[in-house]
Scaffold this motif. Structure first.
Motif, PDB file in Angstrom:
ATOM      1  N   LEU A  82       6.574  -6.416 -10.595  1.00  0.00           N
ATOM      2  CA  LEU A  82       7.473  -5.526  -9.851  1.00  0.00           C
ATOM      3  C   LEU A  82       8.458  -4.835 -10.789  1.00  0.00           C
ATOM      4  CD1 LEU A  82       8.221  -7.704  -6.701  1.00  0.00           C
ATOM      5  CD2 LEU A  82       6.996  -5.532  -6.760  1.00  0.00           C
ATOM      6  N   ILE A  83       8.986  -5.586 -11.757  1.00  0.00           N
ATOM      7  CA  ILE A  83       9.895  -4.964 -12.723  1.00  0.00           C
ATOM      8  C   ILE A  83       9.157  -3.898 -13.527  1.00  0.00           C
ATOM      9  CG2 ILE A  83      11.293  -5.402 -14.758  1.00  0.00           C
ATOM     10  CD1 ILE A  83      11.924  -8.161 -13.621  1.00  0.00           C
ATOM     11  N   ALA A  84       7.919  -4.206 -13.918  1.00  0.00           N
ATOM     12  CA  ALA A  84       7.139  -3.226 -14.675  1.00  0.00           C
ATOM     13  C   ALA A  84       6.825  -1.996 -13.840  1.00  0.00           C
ATOM     14  CB  ALA A  84       5.850  -3.877 -15.181  1.00  0.00           C
ATOM     15  N   ILE A  85       6.549  -2.179 -12.554  1.00  0.00           N
ATOM     16  CA  ILE A  85       6.273  -1.035 -11.671  1.00  0.00           C
ATOM     17  C   ILE A  85       7.497  -0.130 -11.567  1.00  0.00           C
ATOM     18  CG2 ILE A  85       5.844  -0.399  -9.258  1.00  0.00           C
ATOM     19  CD1 ILE A  85       4.040  -2.903  -9.099  1.00  0.00           C
ATOM     20  N   PRO A 104       8.694   2.740  -5.748  1.00  0.00           N
ATOM     21  CA  PRO A 104       7.511   1.871  -5.643  1.00  0.00           C
ATOM     22  C   PRO A 104       7.854   0.392  -5.773  1.00  0.00           C
ATOM     23  CG  PRO A 104       7.030   3.754  -7.046  1.00  0.00           C
ATOM     24  CD  PRO A 104       8.501   3.776  -6.780  1.00  0.00           C
ATOM     25  N   ALA A 105       8.759   0.052  -6.698  1.00  0.00           N
ATOM     26  CA  ALA A 105       9.126  -1.351  -6.876  1.00  0.00           C
ATOM     27  C   ALA A 105       9.927  -1.877  -5.694  1.00  0.00           C
ATOM     28  CB  ALA A 105       9.919  -1.522  -8.168  1.00  0.00           C
ATOM     29  N   VAL A 106      10.817  -1.041  -5.134  1.00  0.00           N
ATOM     30  CA  VAL A 106      11.631  -1.489  -4.001  1.00  0.00           C
ATOM     31  C   VAL A 106      10.753  -1.762  -2.782  1.00  0.00           C
ATOM     32  CG1 VAL A 106      13.441  -0.793  -2.396  1.00  0.00           C
ATOM     33  CG2 VAL A 106      13.696  -0.319  -4.828  1.00  0.00           C
ATOM     34  N   ILE A 107       9.839  -0.847  -2.482  1.00  0.00           N
ATOM     35  CA  ILE A 107       8.985  -1.022  -1.303  1.00  0.00           C
ATOM     36  C   ILE A 107       8.042  -2.196  -1.492  1.00  0.00           C
ATOM     37  CG2 ILE A 107       7.226   0.091   0.109  1.00  0.00           C
ATOM     38  CD1 ILE A 107       8.510   2.768  -0.609  1.00  0.00           C
ATOM     39  N   ASN A 156       0.825  -1.206   0.000  1.00  0.00           N
ATOM     40  CA  ASN A 156       0.000   0.000   0.000  1.00  0.00           C
ATOM     41  C   ASN A 156       0.863   1.262   0.000  1.00  0.00           C
ATOM     42  OD1 ASN A 156      -2.791   1.273   0.510  1.00  0.00           O
ATOM     43  ND2 ASN A 156      -1.570   2.108   2.166  1.00  0.00           N
ATOM     44  N   VAL A 157       1.965   1.236   0.726  1.00  0.00           N
ATOM     45  CA  VAL A 157       2.861   2.397   0.755  1.00  0.00           C
ATOM     46  C   VAL A 157       3.451   2.653  -0.628  1.00  0.00           C
ATOM     47  CG1 VAL A 157       5.039   3.244   1.708  1.00  0.00           C
ATOM     48  CG2 VAL A 157       3.380   2.164   3.208  1.00  0.00           C
ATOM     49  N   ALA A 158       3.680   1.592  -1.401  1.00  0.00           N
ATOM     50  CA  ALA A 158       4.278   1.754  -2.726  1.00  0.00           C
ATOM     51  C   ALA A 158       3.448   2.657  -3.620  1.00  0.00           C
ATOM     52  CB  ALA A 158       4.460   0.388  -3.385  1.00  0.00           C
ATOM     53  N   LEU A 159       2.131   2.661  -3.462  1.00  0.00           N
ATOM     54  CA  LEU A 159       1.283   3.523  -4.283  1.00  0.00           C
ATOM     55  C   LEU A 159       1.610   4.992  -4.068  1.00  0.00           C
ATOM     56  CD1 LEU A 159      -1.270   3.553  -6.208  1.00  0.00           C
ATOM     57  CD2 LEU A 159      -2.577   4.042  -4.132  1.00  0.00           C
ATOM     58  N   CYS A 208      21.247  -1.216  -2.393  1.00  0.00           N
ATOM     59  CA  CYS A 208      22.165  -2.317  -2.709  1.00  0.00           C
ATOM     60  C   CYS A 208      21.539  -3.668  -2.363  1.00  0.00           C
ATOM     61  CB  CYS A 208      23.481  -2.125  -1.967  1.00  0.00           C
ATOM     62  SG  CYS A 208      24.437  -0.688  -2.507  1.00  0.00           S
ATOM     63  N   TYR A 209      20.889  -3.729  -1.204  1.00  0.00           N
ATOM     64  CA  TYR A 209      20.238  -4.982  -0.827  1.00  0.00           C
ATOM     65  C   TYR A 209      19.086  -5.302  -1.781  1.00  0.00           C
ATOM     66  CZ  TYR A 209      17.727  -8.445   1.927  1.00  0.00           C
ATOM     67  OH  TYR A 209      17.085  -9.585   2.328  1.00  0.00           O
ATOM     68  N   ALA A 210      18.331  -4.279  -2.174  1.00  0.00           N
ATOM     69  CA  ALA A 210      17.229  -4.511  -3.103  1.00  0.00           C
ATOM     70  C   ALA A 210      17.741  -5.020  -4.449  1.00  0.00           C
ATOM     71  CB  ALA A 210      16.425  -3.220  -3.287  1.00  0.00           C
ATOM     72  N   GLY A 211      18.866  -4.470  -4.929  1.00  0.00           N
ATOM     73  CA  GLY A 211      19.422  -4.959  -6.186  1.00  0.00           C
ATOM     74  C   GLY A 211      19.866  -6.409  -6.100  1.00  0.00           C
ATOM     75  N   ALA A 212      20.512  -6.759  -4.986  1.00  0.00           N
ATOM     76  CA  ALA A 212      20.928  -8.151  -4.815  1.00  0.00           C
ATOM     77  C   ALA A 212      19.727  -9.087  -4.733  1.00  0.00           C
ATOM     78  CB  ALA A 212      21.789  -8.281  -3.557  1.00  0.00           C
ATOM     79  N   MET A 213      18.666  -8.651  -4.058  1.00  0.00           N
ATOM     80  CA  MET A 213      17.473  -9.481  -3.953  1.00  0.00           C
ATOM     81  C   MET A 213      16.762  -9.600  -5.305  1.00  0.00           C
ATOM     82  SD  MET A 213      17.465 -10.707  -1.021  1.00  0.00           S
ATOM     83  CE  MET A 213      15.913 -11.542  -1.257  1.00  0.00           C
ATOM     84  N   ALA A 214      16.865  -8.570  -6.150  1.00  0.00           N
ATOM     85  CA  ALA A 214      16.270  -8.673  -7.487  1.00  0.00           C
ATOM     86  C   ALA A 214      16.967  -9.753  -8.300  1.00  0.00           C
ATOM     87  CB  ALA A 214      16.358  -7.321  -8.190  1.00  0.00           C
ATOM     88  N   VAL A 215      18.302  -9.798  -8.236  1.00  0.00           N
ATOM     89  CA  VAL A 215      19.035 -10.847  -8.936  1.00  0.00           C
ATOM     90  C   VAL A 215      18.668 -12.218  -8.386  1.00  0.00           C
ATOM     91  CG1 VAL A 215      21.336 -11.745  -9.428  1.00  0.00           C
ATOM     92  CG2 VAL A 215      20.919  -9.283  -9.498  1.00  0.00           C
ATOM     93  N   LEU A 216      18.572 -12.319  -7.061  1.00  0.00           N
ATOM     94  CA  LEU A 216      18.202 -13.592  -6.443  1.00  0.00           C
ATOM     95  C   LEU A 216      16.791 -14.002  -6.843  1.00  0.00           C
ATOM     96  CD1 LEU A 216      19.222 -15.759  -4.472  1.00  0.00           C
ATOM     97  CD2 LEU A 216      18.210 -14.441  -2.621  1.00  0.00           C
ATOM     98  N   ALA A 217      15.866 -13.050  -6.924  1.00  0.00           N
ATOM     99  CA  ALA A 217      14.495 -13.377  -7.315  1.00  0.00           C
ATOM    100  C   ALA A 217      14.434 -13.856  -8.754  1.00  0.00           C
ATOM    101  CB  ALA A 217      13.602 -12.155  -7.122  1.00  0.00           C
ATOM    102  N   ILE A 218      15.225 -13.248  -9.653  1.00  0.00           N
ATOM    103  CA  ILE A 218      15.243 -13.696 -11.052  1.00  0.00           C
ATOM    104  C   ILE A 218      15.765 -15.124 -11.146  1.00  0.00           C
ATOM    105  CG2 ILE A 218      16.384 -13.314 -13.266  1.00  0.00           C
ATOM    106  CD1 ILE A 218      16.203 -10.324 -12.734  1.00  0.00           C
ATOM    107  N   LEU A 219      16.838 -15.420 -10.427  1.00  0.00           N
ATOM    108  CA  LEU A 219      17.362 -16.789 -10.435  1.00  0.00           C
ATOM    109  C   LEU A 219      16.369 -17.773  -9.834  1.00  0.00           C
ATOM    110  CD1 LEU A 219      21.063 -16.094  -9.326  1.00  0.00           C
ATOM    111  CD2 LEU A 219      20.221 -16.546 -11.641  1.00  0.00           C
ATOM    112  N   GLY A 220      15.689 -17.356  -8.757  1.00  0.00           N
ATOM    113  CA  GLY A 220      14.720 -18.252  -8.140  1.00  0.00           C
ATOM    114  C   GLY A 220      13.537 -18.542  -9.038  1.00  0.00           C
TER     115      GLY A 220
END
Length: 874
Positions: free
Chosen positions: A405-408, A492-495, A93-96, A610-622
């Motif tokens: 999330l990537i589109a947001i 918005p995508a990070v939150i 909700n905060v992302a909006l 930095c943590y969000a970027g690392a988690m994005a890579v991890l999410a793509i691999l997952g």
């Protein structure tokens, strides 16, 4: 009795007690003095000291709103602790509200615009986020209990009377699935009940003190400032000048009035969750046992009803009849239609599951045989017999959420050109899946697997996050350091992404916990009674990797903190000349606070990015791994024991994560220390109205802002000779209270603002709020507040106090008067004192000498600005 000034203090996070807000201290060996409630109630109230008299030139009053979130030791502690489990919905909700480019007048926002398209994508993501825990509970009830538990040994481990499912009648066809469907439906009912019970937050509206004044037939309430029987005539209302076009979204008069929107959105979310829960058993039975005759008619009627619900929902989340905030508006015809269609589809689903099996049904042969707990060597006991197709549903939901999330992030950063890349990748992934599964007519066999195809396509989608940022056409003044957009416009995508990861952790944790309970104590190498879907098996390994990344970021933050501390200490040592050993020790303490001040204000968002970027890579691999659908544990290789051990640790942590989070939530309301630590994130998240996710915890500002407007306007509008009348009000906000006061001032009519002066201290309007929520507090929107408080003769009725030892207190640089508060006052005792001057950091601003001097100056200015009765109020 004229010439009185009221300082109305609004505390920050963590539910600061009214006595502490008022600065009341206890005598040595005595009890702390208790303030007096003069307006409001025990949940939200206005307090003054019992020593306040009608002759005091400056009256200090405290507004306490913390009971709405942080609470106290009350019977509602357990209920509020369960709100912690709704934290993913809060973040979504905060992302909006973190979107850049929101128009100043929300009524002018169009779906085709950058902010409008981002809002639609966020609301669509919120719908999918609601479906995630619903799908997890569907896995518990339909897959683990209704499908895989086929004997009394397994069913006896389920809390409740579930042993009846071992009866042969319930084992036929999909009847056990109908019973298991009650688990996700019960959770949906609980979410609906919680949402319905919190509607009163959005139902509060400010009252105009000059409209329909009450007829007093009895004396007013007893107040130390009001002699009993004193008449209180009201002046005629002052005409409000025609308002100009809004210049900040917070000026929208319906911003804090979202009861109708909340009800309409809650209907869509709850009905969508019901569709997702019912679609799993209905789709499984329909595919494995194609219906005929009456079953076919009921099945296709249910499918048509569910399809209509989804189509209406997808259209509604982008249309004004849902997104407008019009107070207590009725649900409307479309909402009623969605409820009716969902009921029809759910009734049809239950009927299909309970109808007798068709001749030659294959459902029974796909389930595990009875008696595997006693004899695991019999045929069929050693293979995975989880619900067919359920793992694909989980895989595609997670992949779709990642693409959303990537589109947001790409759309919020670069507009429609940024959203084109993830949209193209999503289309190619869908075509690749159809190709790999042989669904494309006349197509040759796919040379690669879906998992191998998904990884480069997901990487292609992520390119949209790297496109150049769309910048406003009109020029702005040069930005101050560390005031640009957070995460380069991807906030918005990070939150929302953090909310998604937390929601996945909750959901998989529930599945792990239930599966472990159903399997019981298994011997080494034994056959488990129930199996988890293959994508869920990746969650433990991914969760362990995420914790490792958190540890690395924390180590980097600690190293950076020590570097900053050494620099600040060297600066203090050189500035102070020859310092004693005592002063050097005190300089080390001060430098630690100054280093934390700089770490939060200058580096915290970068570390989070930095943590969000690392988690994005991890999410793509997952996601690429779960689309491939193998188990994450390799059979051979030197790394197999390490990977298996890490995955087992992650599984164990995930299994207890929901319980641990609920326990922490309970401690938040029982332990002051934990409450103050966790309350920072919680109170920031629940400040925003529930405009995107209606099942999030209620927004306290929906109640606090209208009450503050009513209180301040009511005191200013009193008659000239009323003893309660105030010639001016200093709206004094601390930390999060500055954000609340900002919303109050922007919502306040112009005829009251000329009697208001704004004090902000411990303020993060620029360094944090301005960067994460630029549409409200950015460099081009926050000066609107200074303009609203500008005096006719020049100057701004806004003073901001800050300290270089306060991690959240910074200059605002929006046209206000900034005053640096010395902290500590000295490195050693002076003037006969024996104790060191305290380092107050984020607290104690009203006790500072700079604050007291400025308050006296402002009180004099407010008294001088009040027009005499001879000139009138115009």
């Amino acid at each position: 009795m004229g010439g009185r000034i009221l300082e109305l203090r609004v505390h920050g996070v963590s539910n600061t007690p009214p006595a502490e807000t008022l600065g009341l201290t206890a005598e040595p060996g005595g009890e702390s003095p208790q303030p007096r409630l003069i307006a409001g109630g025990p949940v939200t109230g206005f307090y003054r000291s019992t020593t306040t008299t009608p002759l005091d030139p400056i009256v200090v009053e405290a507004y306490s709103w913390g009971q709405l979130t942080s609470g106290a030791r009350t019977a509602r502690d357990v209920e509020r602790a369960l709100w912690t489990l709704l934290l993913p919905f809060t973040l979504a909700n905060v992302a909006l509200h973190a979107r850049p480019g929101i128009p100043a007048d929300p009524a002018t926002e169009r779906l085709a615009s950058r902010s409008g398209m981002t809002a639609w994508l966020i609301r669509l993501f919120c719908l999918s986020l609601t479906a995630t825990p619903v799908l997890a509970m569907t896995g518990v009830g339909v897959d683990l209990i209704g499908w895989q538990c086929v004997d009394e040994v397994c069913l006896s481990r389920v809390p409740g009377p579930w042993e009846f499912l071992a009866n042969p009648w319930w084992q036929q066809g999909g009847r056990a699935l109908a019973a298991g469907l009650t688990v996700p439906l019960a959770m949906i009912g609980v979410l609906g009940l919680v949402s319905w019970r919190t509607y009163q937050y959005e139902a509060v509206m400010p009252a105009d003190p000059t409209t329909n004044p009450p007829v007093r037939r009895t004396p007013p309430p007893v107040d130390a400032d009001v002699p009993v029987g004193q008449p209180a005539p009201k002046p005629p209302p002052v005409p409000e000048p025609p308002p100009g076009p809004p210049t900040n979204p917070l000026q929208d008069p319906t911003f804090w009035w979202g009861e109708g929107q909340l009800r309409r959105a809650a209907v869509l979310h709850l009905c969508t969750g019901t569709v997702v829960a019912a679609a799993v058993p209905l789709g499984t039975v329909s595919v494995l046992d194609p219906p005929h005759g009456v079953r076919a008619a009921v099945t296709w009627s249910s499918v048509a009803a569910f399809t209509a619900v989804l189509v209406i929902t997808l259209v509604a989340i982008g249309r004004p009849f849902l997104t407008r905030r019009d107070g207590a508006t009725p649900l409307g015809g479309w909402s009623i239609a969605v409820i009716v269609l969902t009921g029809i589809g759910l009734a049809g689903t239950v009927a299909v599951l309970l109808l007798p099996d068709a001749a030659g049904s294959t459902l029974g042969g796909l389930r595990a045989p009875v008696g595997c707990a006693d004899d695991p060597t019999q045929p069929g006991c050693l293979t995975d017999r989880s619900l067919p197709g359920f793992d694909r549903v989980i895989s595609w939901l997670g992949t779709g959420q990642l693409l959303l999330l990537i589109a947001i992030g790409a759309t919020a950063r670069s507009g429609r050109r940024g959203g084109a890349t993830p949209a193209a990748a999503a289309l190619l992934i869908a075509l690749g899946a159809a190709w790999c599964h042989g669904w494309l007519p006349d197509a040759p066999p796919a040379p690669v697997t879906l998992g191998q195809l998904a990884l480069p396509l997901l990487a292609l989608a992520a390119i949209g996050l790297l496109l150049p940022r769309t910048r406003p056409t009109r020029l702005k003044q040069p930005l101050e350091p560390h005031t640009d957009l957070a995460w380069h416009g991807r906030a918005p995508a990070v939150i929302a992404g953090f909310g998604w990861l937390l929601c996945l952790a909750y959901s998989t944790g529930v599945l792990y916990w239930v599966a472990n309970r159903l399997n019981g104590d298994q011997p080494p190498g034994g056959r488990p009674l129930v199996f988890l879907p293959a994508p869920v098996a990746w969650a433990g390994l991914t969760f362990a990797a995420a914790l490792l990344i958190v540890a690395l970021v924390a180590v980097r933050a600690v190293v950076l903190f020590h570097q900053l501390r050494r620099r600040e200490y060297a600066h203090l040592s050189a500035r102070g000349g020859r310092l004693s050993a005592h002063d050097l020790r005190r300089a080390r303490d001060v430098s630690a606070h100054q280093a934390l001040h700089r770490l939060v204000g200058e580096h915290a968002l970068r570390l989070t990015g930095c943590y969000a970027g690392a988690m994005a890579v991890l999410a793509i691999l997952g996601c690429a791994a779960v689309l491939a659908c193998p188990l994450p544990q390799p059979r051979t290789g030197g790394a197999a024991p390490v990977i298996t051990a890490v995955a087992d640790v992650g599984d164990a942590l995930l299994g207890w994560l929901p319980v641990a989070v609920a326990a922490v939530g309970l401690l938040v309301y029982r332990k002051n220390t934990i409450r103050r630590s966790v309350g920072v994130v919680w109170d920031v998240g629940t400040f925003w109205p529930r405009a995107a996710h209606p099942l999030a915890p209620p927004s306290y500002a929906e109640r606090a802002v209208p009450e503050l407007i009513t209180r301040t306007a009511g005191l200013i509008a009193l008659a000239e000779h009323d003893p309660r009348r105030m010639d001016g009000i200093i709206l004094s906000g601390h930390s999060q209270g500055t954000v609340i006061c900002t919303a109050v001032i922007l919502q306040m009519p112009n005829r009251w603002r000329h009697r208001i002066w704004f004090f902000s201290y411990g303020c993060q309007l620029t360094r944090l709020y301005g960067r994460i929520f630029p549409a409200y507090f950015g460099p081009d929107r926050l000066p609107v507040l200074a303009e609203a408080l500008t005096r006719p003769g020049g100057g701004t009725r806004w003073t901001n106090f800050w300290r270089d030892t306060d991690p959240l207190g910074w200059p605002v640089t929006a046209g206000e008067r900034d005053i640096a508060v010395t902290d500590p006052e000295a490195l050693h005792p002076s003037d006969g004192e024996v104790a060191d001057p305290p380092i107050r950091s984020h607290s104690g601003y009203p006790e500072a000498a700079e604050f007291q001097r400025e308050r006296s100056r402002v009180a004099w200015l407010l008294r001088r600005a009040v027009p005499s009765p001879r000139r009138g109020l115009g």
